[in-house]
Design an enzyme around this catalytic site. Sequence first.
Site, PDB file in Angstrom:
ATOM      1  CG  ASP A 107       2.992   1.879   9.300  1.00 47.22           C
ATOM      2  OD1 ASP A 107       2.665   2.776  10.096  1.00 47.22           O
ATOM      3  OD2 ASP A 107       3.156   2.084   8.077  1.00 47.22           O
TER       4      ASP A 107
ATOM      5  NE  ARG B  99       0.007  10.579   9.563  1.00 49.15           N
ATOM      6  CZ  ARG B  99      -0.343   9.522   8.831  1.00 49.15           C
ATOM      7  NH1 ARG B  99      -1.479   8.928   9.026  1.00 49.15           N
ATOM      8  NH2 ARG B  99       0.454   9.063   7.896  1.00 49.15           N
TER       9      ARG B  99
ATOM     10  CE  LYS C  89      -2.241   2.342   3.902  1.00 49.78           C
ATOM     11  NZ  LYS C  89      -1.107   3.077   4.321  1.00 49.78           N
ATOM     12  CG  ASN C  90       2.382   2.750   3.507  1.00 50.99           C
ATOM     13  OD1 ASN C  90       1.213   3.092   3.271  1.00 50.99           O
ATOM     14  ND2 ASN C  90       2.834   2.547   4.738  1.00 50.99           N
TER      15      ASN C  90
ATOM     16  CB  CYS D 143      -5.558  11.119  11.380  1.00 57.95           C
ATOM     17  SG  CYS D 143      -4.055  10.213  11.545  1.00 57.95           S
TER      18      CYS D 143
ATOM     19  NE  ARG E 137      -6.494   4.451   5.122  1.00 55.81           N
ATOM     20  CZ  ARG E 137      -5.424   4.814   5.809  1.00 55.81           C
ATOM     21  NH1 ARG E 137      -5.444   4.874   7.106  1.00 55.81           N
ATOM     22  NH2 ARG E 137      -4.308   5.137   5.193  1.00 55.81           N
TER      23      ARG E 137
HETATM   24  C1  LIG Z   1       1.110   6.328   2.870  1.00 56.82           C
HETATM   25  C2  LIG Z   1       2.317   6.096   3.691  1.00 56.82           C
HETATM   26  O1  LIG Z   1       3.390   5.822   3.174  1.00 56.82           O
HETATM   27  N1  LIG Z   1       2.164   6.179   5.017  1.00 56.82           N
HETATM   28  C3  LIG Z   1       3.293   5.893   5.885  1.00 56.82           C
HETATM   29  C4  LIG Z   1       4.142   7.152   6.008  1.00 56.82           C
HETATM   30  O2  LIG Z   1       3.292   8.180   6.519  1.00 56.82           O
HETATM   31  P1  LIG Z   1       3.799   9.695   6.480  1.00 56.82           P
HETATM   32  O3  LIG Z   1       4.537   9.918   5.231  1.00 56.82           O
HETATM   33  O4  LIG Z   1       2.623  10.545   6.787  1.00 56.82           O
HETATM   34  O5  LIG Z   1       4.780   9.690   7.718  1.00 56.82           O
HETATM   35  P2  LIG Z   1       6.016  10.654   7.978  1.00 56.82           P
HETATM   36  O6  LIG Z   1       7.268   9.867   7.880  1.00 56.82           O
HETATM   37  O7  LIG Z   1       5.886  11.863   7.139  1.00 56.82           O
HETATM   38  O8  LIG Z   1       5.757  11.086   9.485  1.00 56.82           O
HETATM   39  C5  LIG Z   1       6.584  10.725  10.522  1.00 56.82           C
HETATM   40  C6  LIG Z   1       6.551  11.784  11.612  1.00 56.82           C
HETATM   41  O9  LIG Z   1       6.998  13.025  11.115  1.00 56.82           O
HETATM   42  C7  LIG Z   1       6.067  14.040  11.382  1.00 56.82           C
HETATM   43  N2  LIG Z   1       6.063  14.991  10.252  1.00 56.82           N
HETATM   44  C8  LIG Z   1       5.946  14.539   8.986  1.00 56.82           C
HETATM   45  C9  LIG Z   1       5.926  15.407   7.924  1.00 56.82           C
HETATM   46  C10 LIG Z   1       6.037  16.787   8.186  1.00 56.82           C
HETATM   47  O10 LIG Z   1       6.032  17.618   7.287  1.00 56.82           O
HETATM   48  N3  LIG Z   1       6.145  17.206   9.474  1.00 56.82           N
HETATM   49  C11 LIG Z   1       6.164  16.342  10.519  1.00 56.82           C
HETATM   50  O11 LIG Z   1       6.264  16.762  11.672  1.00 56.82           O
HETATM   51  C12 LIG Z   1       4.739  13.284  11.503  1.00 56.82           C
HETATM   52  O12 LIG Z   1       3.786  14.022  12.232  1.00 56.82           O
HETATM   53  C13 LIG Z   1       5.161  12.034  12.195  1.00 56.82           C
HETATM   54  O13 LIG Z   1       5.262  12.256  13.575  1.00 56.82           O
HETATM   55  O14 LIG Z   1       5.217   6.891   6.897  1.00 56.82           O
HETATM   56  C14 LIG Z   1       4.815   6.576   8.233  1.00 56.82           C
HETATM   57  C15 LIG Z   1       6.075   6.429   9.076  1.00 56.82           C
HETATM   58  O15 LIG Z   1       6.795   5.340   8.690  1.00 56.82           O
HETATM   59  C16 LIG Z   1       3.948   5.328   8.224  1.00 56.82           C
HETATM   60  O16 LIG Z   1       3.433   5.110   9.495  1.00 56.82           O
HETATM   61  C17 LIG Z   1       2.790   5.459   7.241  1.00 56.82           C
HETATM   62  O17 LIG Z   1       2.152   4.209   7.081  1.00 56.82           O
HETATM   63  C1  LIG Z   2      -0.496   4.897   9.100  1.00 63.06           C
HETATM   64  C2  LIG Z   2      -0.604   4.192   7.985  1.00 63.06           C
HETATM   65  O1  LIG Z   2      -0.977   4.665   6.772  1.00 63.06           O
HETATM   66  P1  LIG Z   2      -1.380   6.151   6.339  1.00 63.06           P
HETATM   67  O2  LIG Z   2      -0.148   6.989   6.356  1.00 63.06           O
HETATM   68  O3  LIG Z   2      -1.869   5.948   4.937  1.00 63.06           O
HETATM   69  O4  LIG Z   2      -2.431   6.619   7.313  1.00 63.06           O
HETATM   70  C3  LIG Z   2      -0.286   2.732   7.933  1.00 63.06           C
HETATM   71  O5  LIG Z   2      -0.145   2.200   6.824  1.00 63.06           O
HETATM   72  O6  LIG Z   2      -0.201   2.096   9.013  1.00 63.06           O
END
Ligand SMILES: CC(=O)N[C@H]1[C@@H](OP(=O)(O)OP(=O)(O)OC[C@H]2O[C@@H](n3ccc(=O)[nH]c3=O)[C@H](O)[C@@H]2O)O[C@H](CO)[C@@H](O)[C@@H]1O
Ligand SMILES: C=C(OP(=O)(O)O)C(=O)O
Length: 433
Positions: A306, A122, A22-23, A117, A398
């Site tokens: 995850d 996030r 998915k990711n 969320c 999802r």
């Molecule tokens: C669709 C997808 O691929 N989702 C994955 C992606 O989510 P996602 O890409 O949203 O996760 P991030 O690595 O960006 O987030 C990690 C942390 O960084 C923080 N943050 C992130 C961006 C930003 O601009 N500012 C900030 O503060 C977030 O709030 C969080 O605490 O990586 C996460 C961390 O491995 C996984 O749990 C999710 O399953």
């Molecule tokens: C947190 C997850 O996904 P998403 O970033 O799409 O919410 C996940 O895959 O566990």
Amino acid sequence: MEKIIVRGGKRLSGTVKVEGAKNAVLPVIAATLLASEGKSVIHDVPALSDVYTISEVLRCLNAEVTIGENQVTVDASRELNVEAPFEYVRKMRASVLVMGPLLARKGRARVALPGGCAIGSRPIDQHLKGFEAMGATVKIGNGFIDAEVKGKLRGTKIYLDFPSVGATENIMMAAVLAEGTTIIENCAKEPEIVDLANFLNAMGAKVRGAGTGTIRIEGVTKLYGAEHTVIPDRIEAGTFMVAAAITGGNVLVQGAVPEHLTSLIAKLEEMGVTIIEEENGLRVIGPEKLKAVDIKTMPHPGFPTDMQSQMMALLLKAEGTSMVTETVFENRFMHVEEFRRMNGDIKIEGRSVIINGPCKLQGAEVTATDLRAAAALILAGLAAEGYTRVTELKHLDRGYVRFHEKLAALGADIERVNDEAEVVMPQVTDVNL
Ligand SMILES: CC(=O)N[C@H]1[C@@H](OP(=O)(O)OP(=O)(O)OC[C@H]2O[C@@H](n3ccc(=O)[nH]c3=O)[C@H](O)[C@@H]2O)O[C@H](CO)[C@@H](O)[C@@H]1O
Ligand SMILES: C=C(OP(=O)(O)O)C(=O)O
């Protein structure tokens, strides 16, 4: 209301096949927007609600999307729209990944603000910081983020405060069509980043260093549709590995890539689980007794957030005290209260959770609070006495394809029902887990 009903006590055995990740597939589908000529064909696409949501977003943006069996074809060669409405972003945060491609191709992107969320606030400040460094002006108002650049984005050096997966992907996708060279430092190293870079390069991009802490992107003037097969889902694989371990089973997880799962394999082995690398996957054999371990979630190659809730289900059955510390998301412990409803001896202390095992888990009516929590509660149900009923399955859908069917094929006593179809269940039965 739909629910999954699981009766614990069965040892799982057999073979389960892992779907495409998915990711990995969500950013890859977003990246298809970058091709102003030719179609992209993506293989091994899992039939998940998130895939339908991102496809709807692309259609909204005027791309032509065809969904086949495990395959998605995208033709983004028409003039694109630039607005991703809240309707989709609310359903799936990964919708923000269309920002980078739209800015790169159209010089403008208007995407609804994602909002909070169940696992934390996030923010996307690191994505926006990257776009601004490349010359975009970003404005936030009326629930939307508006990003615009006069002319083309310009390559530059961007240091991420945290190795965010989404920010790395969004900036990478913006940079492939920028003027000059972009260097992303302290970037994410997840396997899904490497998969996206491979797809972008197949489209004609010049991305180097994906999988390390520094990615270097030389901008090109045009990208073309390409064919790509997404990597196997390491989190789905990990979830089935835990299912085997928690039931004392013996399961071949077909398609699991050991190099993507090093931290999970290490922790499971520390707990006494036997893991054997076979030609086409990993065989997981659960022990009679599991040992307690401590876990701290970290960006890759650290332990994945995850897998945190699924691992917590397993630790409930381990002998001794375990501590699970969540460092990636500030609020990813909503499942703890649900585990307590199942007689788990578990409590939250700040950013950690303390588990005193082994717990005699009891079936209960529990609510899935997010995607991985849904899987974790079902896993706990596999090892609980009596019937566990898990509701709010929209979260499960999802990220898992036919989860209950796959578990049933391994021998689990599990079914998915509508309230109307539910038969009267006996209360509690004896099991030996
Ligand atoms: C669709 C997808 O691929 N989702 C994955 C992606 O989510 P996602 O890409 O949203 O996760 P991030 O690595 O960006 O987030 C990690 C942390 O960084 C923080 N943050 C992130 C961006 C930003 O601009 N500012 C900030 O503060 C977030 O709030 C969080 O605490 O990586 C996460 C961390 O491995 C996984 O749990 C999710 O399953
Ligand atoms: C947190 C997850 O996904 P998403 O970033 O799409 O919410 C996940 O895959 O566990």
